[in-house]
Enzyme design. Structure first.
Site, mmCIF file in Angstrom:
data_model
loop_
_atom_site.group_PDB
_atom_site.id
_atom_site.type_symbol
_atom_site.label_atom_id
_atom_site.label_comp_id
_atom_site.label_asym_id
_atom_site.label_seq_id
_atom_site.Cartn_x
_atom_site.Cartn_y
_atom_site.Cartn_z
ATOM 1 N N HIS A 96 -12.480 0.141 -3.210
ATOM 2 C CA HIS A 96 -12.696 -1.032 -4.062
ATOM 3 C C HIS A 96 -11.437 -1.274 -4.898
ATOM 4 O O HIS A 96 -10.778 -0.314 -5.319
ATOM 5 C CB HIS A 96 -13.910 -0.811 -4.969
ATOM 6 C CG HIS A 96 -14.338 -2.072 -5.654
ATOM 7 N ND1 HIS A 96 -13.685 -2.556 -6.774
ATOM 8 C CD2 HIS A 96 -15.306 -2.967 -5.362
ATOM 9 C CE1 HIS A 96 -14.250 -3.700 -7.141
ATOM 10 N NE2 HIS A 96 -15.231 -3.969 -6.303
ATOM 11 N N ASN B 24 -23.118 -4.151 -5.595
ATOM 12 C CA ASN B 24 -22.307 -3.081 -6.192
ATOM 13 C C ASN B 24 -22.562 -3.134 -7.701
ATOM 14 O O ASN B 24 -22.060 -4.020 -8.378
ATOM 15 C CB ASN B 24 -20.825 -3.332 -5.869
ATOM 16 C CG ASN B 24 -19.901 -2.353 -6.576
ATOM 17 O OD1 ASN B 24 -20.364 -1.386 -7.203
ATOM 18 N ND2 ASN B 24 -18.604 -2.584 -6.499
ATOM 19 N N TRP B 25 -23.349 -2.178 -8.167
ATOM 20 C CA TRP B 25 -23.739 -2.198 -9.586
ATOM 21 C C TRP B 25 -22.599 -1.758 -10.506
ATOM 22 O O TRP B 25 -22.704 -1.867 -11.716
ATOM 23 C CB TRP B 25 -24.959 -1.304 -9.816
ATOM 24 C CG TRP B 25 -26.230 -1.765 -9.152
ATOM 25 C CD1 TRP B 25 -26.374 -2.817 -8.284
ATOM 26 C CD2 TRP B 25 -27.541 -1.200 -9.302
ATOM 27 N NE1 TRP B 25 -27.680 -2.932 -7.886
ATOM 28 C CE2 TRP B 25 -28.418 -1.950 -8.495
ATOM 29 C CE3 TRP B 25 -28.056 -0.121 -10.030
ATOM 30 C CZ2 TRP B 25 -29.793 -1.659 -8.420
ATOM 31 C CZ3 TRP B 25 -29.415 0.178 -9.946
ATOM 32 C CH2 TRP B 25 -30.267 -0.595 -9.151
ATOM 33 N N GLY C 41 -21.198 -8.194 -7.198
ATOM 34 C CA GLY C 41 -21.077 -7.387 -8.409
ATOM 35 C C GLY C 41 -22.062 -7.872 -9.461
ATOM 36 O O GLY C 41 -23.254 -7.548 -9.426
ATOM 37 N N GLY C 42 -21.566 -8.662 -10.405
ATOM 38 C CA GLY C 42 -22.373 -9.120 -11.540
ATOM 39 C C GLY C 42 -23.752 -9.643 -11.172
ATOM 40 O O GLY C 42 -24.755 -9.284 -11.803
HETATM 41 P P1 13P Z 1 -18.379 -9.892 -8.962
HETATM 42 O O1 13P Z 1 -19.470 -10.367 -8.045
HETATM 43 O O2 13P Z 1 -18.883 -9.488 -10.314
HETATM 44 O O3 13P Z 1 -17.233 -10.844 -9.013
HETATM 45 O O4 13P Z 1 -17.794 -8.518 -8.334
HETATM 46 C C1 13P Z 1 -17.475 -8.466 -6.995
HETATM 47 C C2 13P Z 1 -17.207 -7.054 -6.640
HETATM 48 O O5 13P Z 1 -16.244 -6.465 -7.088
HETATM 49 C C3 13P Z 1 -18.171 -6.380 -5.743
HETATM 50 O O6 13P Z 1 -17.664 -5.186 -5.271
#
Ligand code: 13P
Length: 254
Positions: free
Chosen positions: A98, A10-11, A235-236
């Site tokens: 989300h 998830n960018w 995410g990150g």
């Molecule tokens: P992180 O991996 O940056 O903690 O984010 C998770 C996320 O919200 C994926 O949808």
């Protein structure tokens, strides 16, 4: 049927044309090189990059998804994007509910449920996100919150083919904090039980449940290899192809 591991990126609101294109190309190339049989890859860039990324993914095994959609097919909804539009662009998945949308846009589970239903009607797979806040966890409500969110956010037309659940504890998102392996195992088990109660045992046993929240290559093996964890929503670490693939390398096999 074995549940195929899904490694999804998830960018969020990141990436301009040039870096989005470069990242998508890297992911496509690295995924191809690895040729994992039991793993499916997915990237969910912002709306603005969907077309560009679609082209970069052509011929690869990496699927394309969006991060949100409206409930309607079309109409007077300024600034919104319909599931049909996403399908038209080549998306096969869409994330709904989300926690950043639930919190920043006041999205309720009832709305998330409608979005998932509309996504299904457009031929998209919905990734329905759930998860407790820090105060809910601290007061011992994690399981109850997740079960309620499953009950209210998952539409009755959900199947293992058109729906994926993502368990993302809100306090673990972007913080570097993660639940213990035992906690993840317990919550995922409870989520599967809640799905079973809503949709029946057969659907529950086939539906994929992802874990999301501060997953990185160094903790992926322990968090994502549990019995009821069928991949990750990243995410990150999905913004760097080497980290994203490092997570896959920790859990996928040839
Ligand atoms: P992180 O991996 O940056 O903690 O984010 C998770 C996320 O919200 C994926 O949808």
């Amino acid at each position: 049927m074995v549940r195929k591991t899904l490694i999804a990126g998830n960018w969020k609101m990141n990436g301009l044309l040039e870096d989005g294109l470069a990242l998508a190309k890297d992911v496509a190339l690295e995924a191809k090189k690895r040729g994992y049989k039991n793993c499916e890859f997915l990237v969910c860039p912002p709306f603005t990059l969907l077309s560009t990324v679609k082209k970069a993914l052509r011929g690869s095994k990496v699927a394309l998804g969006a991060q949100d959609c409206h409930t309607a097919t079309s109409g007077a909804h300024t600034g919104d994007v319909s599931p049909q539009m996403l399908k038209d662009l080549g998306c096969s998945y869409v994330i709904v509910g989300h926690s950043e949308r639930r919190a920043n846009h006041h999205e309720t589970s009832a709305l998330v449920c409608q979005k998932a239903e509309s996504a299904h009607a457009a031929g998209l797979k919905a990734i329905i996100c759930i998860g407790e806040t820090e105060s809910e966890r601290d007061s011992g409500k994690t399981i109850a919150v997740c079960q309620k969110q499953i009950k209210e956010s998952v539409p009755s037309d959900a199947t293992a083919q058109n729906t994926v659940i993502a368990y993302e504890p809100v306090w673990a998102i972007g913080t570097g904090k993660t639940p213990t392996v035992a906690d993840v195992a317990e919550v995922h088990g409870a989520i599967r039980a809640a799905i079973s109660q809503k949709l029946g045992k057969a659907v529950a046993s086939q539906m994929r449940i992802l874990y999301g929240g501060s997953v990185k290559p160094s903790n992926a093996a322990q968090l994502l290899s549990l019995k009821d964890v069928d991949g990750g929503l990243i995410g990150g670490a999905s913004l760097k192809a080497s980290d994203f693939m490092g997570i896959a390398d920790a859990v996928c096999q040839k």
